[in-house]
Design a protein around this motif. Structure first.
Motif, PDB file in Angstrom:
ATOM      1  N   PHE A  68      -7.721  -1.664   0.256  1.00 45.50           N
ATOM      2  CA  PHE A  68      -7.195  -1.452   1.605  1.00 45.50           C
ATOM      3  C   PHE A  68      -7.482  -2.646   2.505  1.00 45.50           C
ATOM      4  N   ASN A  69      -8.668  -3.224   2.415  1.00 50.60           N
ATOM      5  CA  ASN A  69      -8.991  -4.390   3.234  1.00 50.60           C
ATOM      6  C   ASN A  69      -8.032  -5.543   2.962  1.00 50.60           C
ATOM      7  N   ALA A  70      -7.680  -5.738   1.693  1.00 51.88           N
ATOM      8  CA  ALA A  70      -6.739  -6.805   1.339  1.00 51.88           C
ATOM      9  C   ALA A  70      -5.370  -6.522   1.938  1.00 51.88           C
ATOM     10  N   MET A  71      -4.939  -5.261   1.871  1.00 52.19           N
ATOM     11  CA  MET A  71      -3.644  -4.883   2.436  1.00 52.19           C
ATOM     12  C   MET A  71      -3.654  -5.065   3.954  1.00 52.19           C
ATOM     13  N   ALA A  72      -4.713  -4.592   4.610  1.00 52.53           N
ATOM     14  CA  ALA A  72      -4.790  -4.656   6.069  1.00 52.53           C
ATOM     15  C   ALA A  72      -4.788  -6.097   6.567  1.00 52.53           C
ATOM     16  N   SER A  73      -5.537  -6.971   5.894  1.00 51.01           N
ATOM     17  CA  SER A  73      -5.573  -8.386   6.293  1.00 51.01           C
ATOM     18  C   SER A  73      -4.194  -9.017   6.176  1.00 51.01           C
ATOM     19  N   ASP A 110      -5.959  -3.919  -8.052  1.00 52.75           N
ATOM     20  CA  ASP A 110      -7.397  -3.776  -8.281  1.00 52.75           C
ATOM     21  C   ASP A 110      -8.059  -5.126  -8.511  1.00 52.75           C
ATOM     22  N   GLY A 111      -9.154  -5.372  -7.786  1.00 51.90           N
ATOM     23  CA  GLY A 111      -9.950  -6.562  -8.011  1.00 51.90           C
ATOM     24  C   GLY A 111      -9.398  -7.839  -7.421  1.00 51.90           C
ATOM     25  N   GLU A 112      -8.254  -7.759  -6.735  1.00 49.50           N
ATOM     26  CA  GLU A 112      -7.648  -8.948  -6.141  1.00 49.50           C
ATOM     27  C   GLU A 112      -7.920  -8.998  -4.643  1.00 49.50           C
ATOM     28  N   SER A 113      -8.230 -10.178  -4.134  1.00 52.82           N
ATOM     29  CA  SER A 113      -8.555 -10.325  -2.714  1.00 52.82           C
ATOM     30  C   SER A 113      -7.312 -10.344  -1.833  1.00 52.82           C
ATOM     31  N   GLU A 114      -6.153 -10.568  -2.449  1.00 54.33           N
ATOM     32  CA  GLU A 114      -4.890 -10.558  -1.718  1.00 54.33           C
ATOM     33  C   GLU A 114      -3.872  -9.718  -2.475  1.00 54.33           C
ATOM     34  N   PRO A 115      -3.005  -9.018  -1.745  1.00 51.60           N
ATOM     35  CA  PRO A 115      -1.968  -8.248  -2.439  1.00 51.60           C
ATOM     36  C   PRO A 115      -0.911  -9.150  -3.048  1.00 51.60           C
ATOM     37  N   GLN A 116      -0.199  -8.613  -4.007  1.00 55.52           N
ATOM     38  CA  GLN A 116       0.944  -9.302  -4.598  1.00 55.52           C
ATOM     39  C   GLN A 116       2.161  -8.984  -3.748  1.00 55.52           C
ATOM     40  N   VAL A 117       2.986  -9.992  -3.445  1.00 53.18           N
ATOM     41  CA  VAL A 117       4.109  -9.800  -2.532  1.00 53.18           C
ATOM     42  C   VAL A 117       5.396 -10.325  -3.163  1.00 53.18           C
TER      43      VAL A 117
END
Length: 223
Positions: A100-105, A191-198
């Motif tokens: 969620f933190n990665a998504m929110a950022s 999972d485990g990624e600091s940034e989402p895939q877009v």
């Protein structure tokens, strides 16, 4: 951590929905009953899912599906509350915190004015309906924004159904509001990624996927 988004939510009526023979159906204001967008696009992966279930066994398949569905629902709900500024109403479970933190950022950095969150849409032309995750300016362009979750990064070939789904929503939003939506954006928490895939698709892509949706809609009537 919370950004205050510029909310200019469109006045889109909530649509009653129910399951008929395992398929979601929406009722429009004039009394029409339309299958959901995800029911229509689900035809694209039905064979592959059936083969996967046969390969891993029903028990394992049910466990994986249940876990994925639960995580997806939770992340969707968190993103909805985050955008609407109602995070005080929910608790972020430790297992979802990193994703969620990665998504929110990412949303903080890319999303401008928001015109719809979990909004109900339908189209008499497409004869279908659904609930879109978000309609918003993404890097300055009005977009259908779809939230997904995954255990590992996705290849584009694996998620064509996402783009077809988003294309249908873009057409529905235009039909309901008169606002053109030229861009489709898929944001996948991994999972485990600091940034989402877009993944981002433009108007030309959208029209291609819209034609594919129309073909799937016709197939649905024949099934």
């Amino acid at each position: 951590m919370h950004k205050q988004f510029n909310l200019q939510l469109s006045d889109l009526q909530k649509l009653p929905r129910r399951n008929v023979n395992g398929k979601r159906v929406y009722e429009t204001p004039d009394g029409s009953h339309y299958p959901s967008v995800t029911t229509i696009t689900g035809q694209m992966n039905a064979k592959a899912i059936s083969e996967w279930r046969a390969r891993v066994g029903a028990n394992v398949a049910n466990q994986i599906t249940t876990q994925a569905s639960s995580r997806g629902t939770s992340i969707h709900k968190l993103c909805e509350h985050y955008i609407l500024g109602t995070m005080d109403d929910v608790e972020v479970m430790p297992s979802n915190h990193e994703m969620f933190n990665a998504m929110a950022s990412h949303l903080d950095e890319t999303v401008g004015t928001v015109y719809g969150v979990e909004s109900f849409l339908y189209s008499d032309f497409l004869r279908s309906a659904g609930q879109v995750d978000m309609v918003a300016e993404y890097n300055g362009t009005l977009s259908i924004v779809d939230f997904k979750t995954a255990k590992k990064k996705k290849k584009e070939d694996w998620i064509q159904n996402y783009f077809v789904q988003e294309a249908a929503y873009s057409f529905m939003f235009e039909e309901r509001t008169g606002m053109q939506v030229p861009q489709l954006v898929t944001i996948i928490g991994v999972d485990g990624e600091s940034e989402p895939q877009v993944f981002i698709k433009n108007t030309k892509d959208r029209n291609k996927y819209l034609l594919q949706f129309l073909s799937l809609r016709d197939q649905f009537d024949l099934s």
